[in-house]
Write a protein that holds these residues in place. Structure first.
Motif, short mmCIF file in Angstrom:
data_model
loop_
_atom_site.label_atom_id
_atom_site.label_comp_id
_atom_site.label_asym_id
_atom_site.label_seq_id
_atom_site.Cartn_x
_atom_site.Cartn_y
_atom_site.Cartn_z
N LEU A 73 5.44 -9.72 -5.73
CA LEU A 73 4.39 -8.90 -5.37
C LEU A 73 3.45 -8.10 -6.40
CD1 LEU A 73 7.59 -8.48 -4.25
CD2 LEU A 73 7.16 -6.14 -4.61
N ILE A 74 2.83 -8.30 -7.21
CA ILE A 74 1.90 -8.27 -7.70
C ILE A 74 0.50 -9.67 -6.90
CG2 ILE A 74 0.29 -8.10 -9.92
CD1 ILE A 74 2.97 -7.59 -10.82
N GLU A 75 0.91 -11.10 -6.81
CA GLU A 75 -0.31 -10.84 -6.75
C GLU A 75 -0.21 -11.22 -5.43
OE1 GLU A 75 0.84 -15.53 -6.70
OE2 GLU A 75 -0.79 -15.87 -5.89
N LEU A 76 0.64 -10.36 -4.33
CA LEU A 76 0.57 -9.87 -2.77
C LEU A 76 -0.18 -9.16 -2.45
CD1 LEU A 76 1.10 -10.73 0.14
CD2 LEU A 76 2.91 -9.03 0.27
N ALA A 77 -0.42 -7.85 -3.67
CA ALA A 77 -1.20 -6.50 -3.85
C ALA A 77 -2.35 -6.62 -3.77
CB ALA A 77 -0.04 -5.85 -4.36
N LYS A 78 -2.55 -7.19 -4.71
CA LYS A 78 -3.70 -7.93 -5.27
C LYS A 78 -5.03 -8.71 -3.93
CE LYS A 78 -3.32 -7.87 -9.94
NZ LYS A 78 -3.60 -8.63 -11.76
N LEU A 79 -4.67 -9.26 -3.59
CA LEU A 79 -4.78 -10.67 -2.43
C LEU A 79 -4.89 -9.87 -1.95
CD1 LEU A 79 -3.48 -14.00 -2.09
CD2 LEU A 79 -5.70 -13.23 -2.42
N LEU A 80 -4.79 -8.80 -1.56
CA LEU A 80 -5.03 -6.99 -0.35
C LEU A 80 -5.19 -5.84 -0.26
CD1 LEU A 80 -1.02 -7.07 1.38
CD2 LEU A 80 -3.85 -8.11 2.44
N GLY A 81 -5.78 -6.42 -2.07
CA GLY A 81 -6.76 -5.05 -2.94
C GLY A 81 -5.98 -3.93 -3.05
N GLY A 82 -4.25 -3.70 -3.21
CA GLY A 82 -3.80 -3.05 -3.41
C GLY A 82 -3.00 -2.69 -4.40
N THR A 83 -1.62 -2.18 -4.25
CA THR A 83 -0.59 -2.05 -5.23
C THR A 83 0.01 -1.95 -5.48
OG1 THR A 83 -0.61 -0.36 -7.77
CG2 THR A 83 -0.76 0.63 -5.48
N VAL A 84 0.92 -2.11 -6.32
CA VAL A 84 2.89 -2.27 -6.26
C VAL A 84 3.30 -0.50 -6.56
CG1 VAL A 84 2.78 -4.77 -7.15
CG2 VAL A 84 2.96 -2.75 -8.42
N GLY A 85 4.90 -0.88 -6.08
CA GLY A 85 5.47 0.25 -6.05
C GLY A 85 6.47 -0.43 -5.78
N ALA A 86 7.78 1.02 -6.38
CA ALA A 86 9.17 0.24 -6.77
C ALA A 86 10.08 1.21 -5.38
CB ALA A 86 9.58 0.34 -7.88
N SER A 87 11.71 0.70 -5.53
CA SER A 87 12.94 1.65 -5.36
C SER A 87 13.20 2.84 -6.47
CB SER A 87 13.70 1.15 -4.28
OG SER A 87 14.29 0.19 -4.71
N LEU A 88 14.06 4.04 -6.56
CA LEU A 88 14.50 3.78 -7.35
C LEU A 88 15.17 3.26 -8.18
CD1 LEU A 88 15.63 6.86 -9.38
CD2 LEU A 88 17.79 6.57 -7.19
N MET A 89 16.07 1.82 -7.49
CA MET A 89 17.08 0.92 -7.84
C MET A 89 16.45 -0.04 -9.01
SD MET A 89 20.05 1.60 -7.77
CE MET A 89 20.34 3.34 -6.73
N ALA A 90 14.53 -0.16 -8.58
CA ALA A 90 14.23 -1.07 -9.45
C ALA A 90 13.90 -0.27 -10.53
CB ALA A 90 12.80 -1.92 -8.33
N VAL A 91 13.44 1.07 -10.41
CA VAL A 91 12.81 1.43 -11.75
C VAL A 91 14.07 1.49 -12.24
CG1 VAL A 91 12.68 3.26 -12.60
CG2 VAL A 91 11.23 2.63 -10.40
N ARG A 92 15.09 1.79 -12.06
CA ARG A 92 16.63 1.41 -12.95
C ARG A 92 16.60 0.61 -13.34
NH1 ARG A 92 20.65 5.49 -9.99
NH2 ARG A 92 19.76 7.38 -10.28
N ALA A 93 16.80 -0.58 -12.83
CA ALA A 93 16.67 -2.20 -13.48
C ALA A 93 16.09 -1.96 -14.76
CB ALA A 93 17.13 -2.85 -12.21
N GLY A 94 14.70 -1.96 -14.68
CA GLY A 94 13.78 -1.74 -16.28
C GLY A 94 12.55 -2.54 -15.50
N HIS B 226 14.19 6.83 -0.15
CA HIS B 226 13.05 6.47 -0.39
C HIS B 226 12.48 6.71 1.19
CE1 HIS B 226 10.56 3.46 -2.25
NE2 HIS B 226 10.23 2.64 -0.76
N LEU B 227 12.65 7.07 2.09
CA LEU B 227 11.73 6.65 3.40
C LEU B 227 11.05 8.47 3.18
CD1 LEU B 227 14.18 5.51 6.02
CD2 LEU B 227 12.82 4.25 5.32
N MET B 228 11.59 9.19 2.53
CA MET B 228 10.57 10.34 1.76
C MET B 228 9.57 10.02 1.33
SD MET B 228 14.34 13.30 1.68
CE MET B 228 13.01 14.21 1.14
N GLY B 229 9.18 9.20 1.07
CA GLY B 229 8.49 8.83 0.19
C GLY B 229 7.44 8.19 0.76
N ILE B 230 7.30 8.26 2.73
CA ILE B 230 6.37 6.96 3.20
C ILE B 230 6.79 6.77 4.81
CG2 ILE B 230 6.66 4.69 1.41
CD1 ILE B 230 9.10 3.21 4.12
N LEU B 231 6.41 8.33 4.63
CA LEU B 231 6.68 9.27 6.02
C LEU B 231 4.94 8.87 6.34
CD1 LEU B 231 8.81 11.97 5.64
CD2 LEU B 231 9.34 10.26 6.60
#
Ligand SMILES: Cc1cc2nc3c(=O)[nH]c(=O)nc-3n(C[C@H](O)[C@H](O)[C@H](O)COP(=O)(O)OP(=O)(O)OC[C@H]3O[C@@H](n4cnc5c(N)ncnc54)[C@H](O)[C@@H]3O)c2cc1C
Length: 345
Positions: free
Chosen positions: A242-263, A294-299
């Motif tokens: 995801l980081i590689e893709l984000a860098k190619l697109l000049g963007g950044t990476v985000g996560a869902s709560l579950m990915a954050v909880r998993a550390g 999650h959708l509430m954050g990307i409306l």
């Protein structure tokens, strides 16, 4: 007042000002060196007391660095099992050394780990701890450590003392005290202590968090393109794609709560109701089911792309482009195609 169950101590047996020197990979964190500078100042006010340092599973090179920054004596706790940090075992090892050398003051950097350790160590040593001190002084009458810290939302300063227990323990945030100059002419003693600990934690695997990998990427709330990962990535390693893709697109990476909880990702990257609200031009949700929170954050996202093997996942009907499939196959293809297009330009 000390707890009535705590064993009595002989205050006069405790001498010197010691510092816990936290490691970060193969170097010492600056906060430990900053505290050595303060320790020297306090030791001088105590009439020339000794300044000591403790490193867990460190090297002699690190110990020399501590000496160059003000330590007279450095104890390296030698136990290969302690190469990787686990709080209870580290606290037990450090408390064992502190009990042996009996400093009257023991300082800890208030990093994430330092805060955690400080509480365990104080509890083991049956003494007090003042967290997040912004100043440390010696009471000229009693020679007690005056542990000064903001209170009541920062409107007042409290001075806390530990008159009946030793060591007097305080934690201090990084950057509060200046790092003393590095003096390579300073000499000191390096002691290797073999310390056994009771294993209470069994390390099964180490998952690297994203923090360092994403440090140079923009925050999710200001990026034009956000590639976010969820539980469907299966592990922290999935974020590398995801980081590689984000860098190619000049963007950044985000996560869902579950990915954050998993550390797998830091909380600062979480998108949704209890995370960040974002407004990117392009949002790519990978391994994210699309729960309402999650959708509430990307409306406000302009274009949403979802990659998910489940065509019925809620994110799919909220996406402008729903790609049904395994991200491990789709993202490398996307990366390849973007690189090809970029090379054509
Ligand atoms: C009060 C409250 C606040 C909350 N705040 C937030 C918040 O701020 N942000 C947030 O995100 N959640 C929040 N949640 C949690 C939310 O309800 C969901 O539990 C969470 O968003 C689910 O995360 P996820 O989509 O990563 O995991 P899951 O729901 O488990 O979804 C994983 C998805 O990955 C897909 N998948 C599996 N394998 C692959 C593969 N190989 N390739 C691609 N996809 C795959 C699966 O089909 C599935 O759709 C909150 C919940 C509550 C109760």
């Amino acid at each position: 007042m000390p707890c009535s169950l705590w064993p009595p101590i002989k205050k006069e047996e405790y001498k010197g000002v010691w510092v816990y020197l936290e490691r970060e990979g193969d170097r010492l964190k600056d906060v430990g060196l900053e505290l050595l500078g303060k320790a020297r100042d306090l030791a001088q006010k105590l009439g020339g007391a000794e300044v000591g340092g403790v490193i867990v599973a460190g090297t002699e090179e690190m110990a020399r660095e501590a000496i160059y920054h003000g330590a007279d004596k450095v104890v390296i706790i030698d136990n290969p099992e302690l190469k990787i940090y686990t709080p209870k075992e580290y606290a037990e090892a450090i408390a064992t050394v502190v009990q042996k050398y009996k400093p009257e003051i023991f300082l800890i950097g208030a990093t994430k780990r330092g805060r955690e350790l400080a509480a365990y160590i104080a509890n083991t040593l049956t003494t007090g701890i003042t967290a997040d001190c912004t100043a440390l002084e010696i009471d000229p009458k009693t020679r007690d450590l005056m542990q000064i810290r903001p209170t009541f939302g920062g409107t007042q300063l409290a001075t806390i003392k530990t008159p009946q227990r030793r060591p007097q323990m305080a934690s201090v945030r990084p950057g509060v005290f200046p790092k003393p100059p590095r003096d390579t002419n300073r000499t000191g003693e390096i002691i290797i202590e073999k310390v056994e600990v009771t294993r209470k934690t069994r390390l099964i695997s180490v998952e690297k968090r994203l923090e360092k990998d994403v440090a140079d990427l923009p925050p999710v709330e200001s990026a034009d393109v956000v590639v976010a990962g969820g539980r469907g990535l299966g592990s922290a390693d999935g974020f590398k794609l995801l980081i590689e893709l984000a860098k190619l697109l000049g963007g950044t990476v985000g996560a869902s709560l579950m990915a954050v909880r998993a550390g797998w990702a830091p909380h600062t990257r979480q998108i949704g109701q209890t995370g960040k609200t974002i407004r990117p031009r392009l949002y790519i949700a990978v391994g994210i089911s699309g729960a309402i929170q999650h959708l509430m954050g990307i409306l406000e996202a302009k274009t949403i792309v979802a990659i998910n093997p489940d065509p019925h996942a809620p994110i799919m009907e909220n996406a402008d482009y729903a790609v049904v499939g395994d991200y491990k196959q789709i993202i490398p293809l996307l990366i390849e195609e973007i690189k090809r297009l970029k090379n054509q330009q």
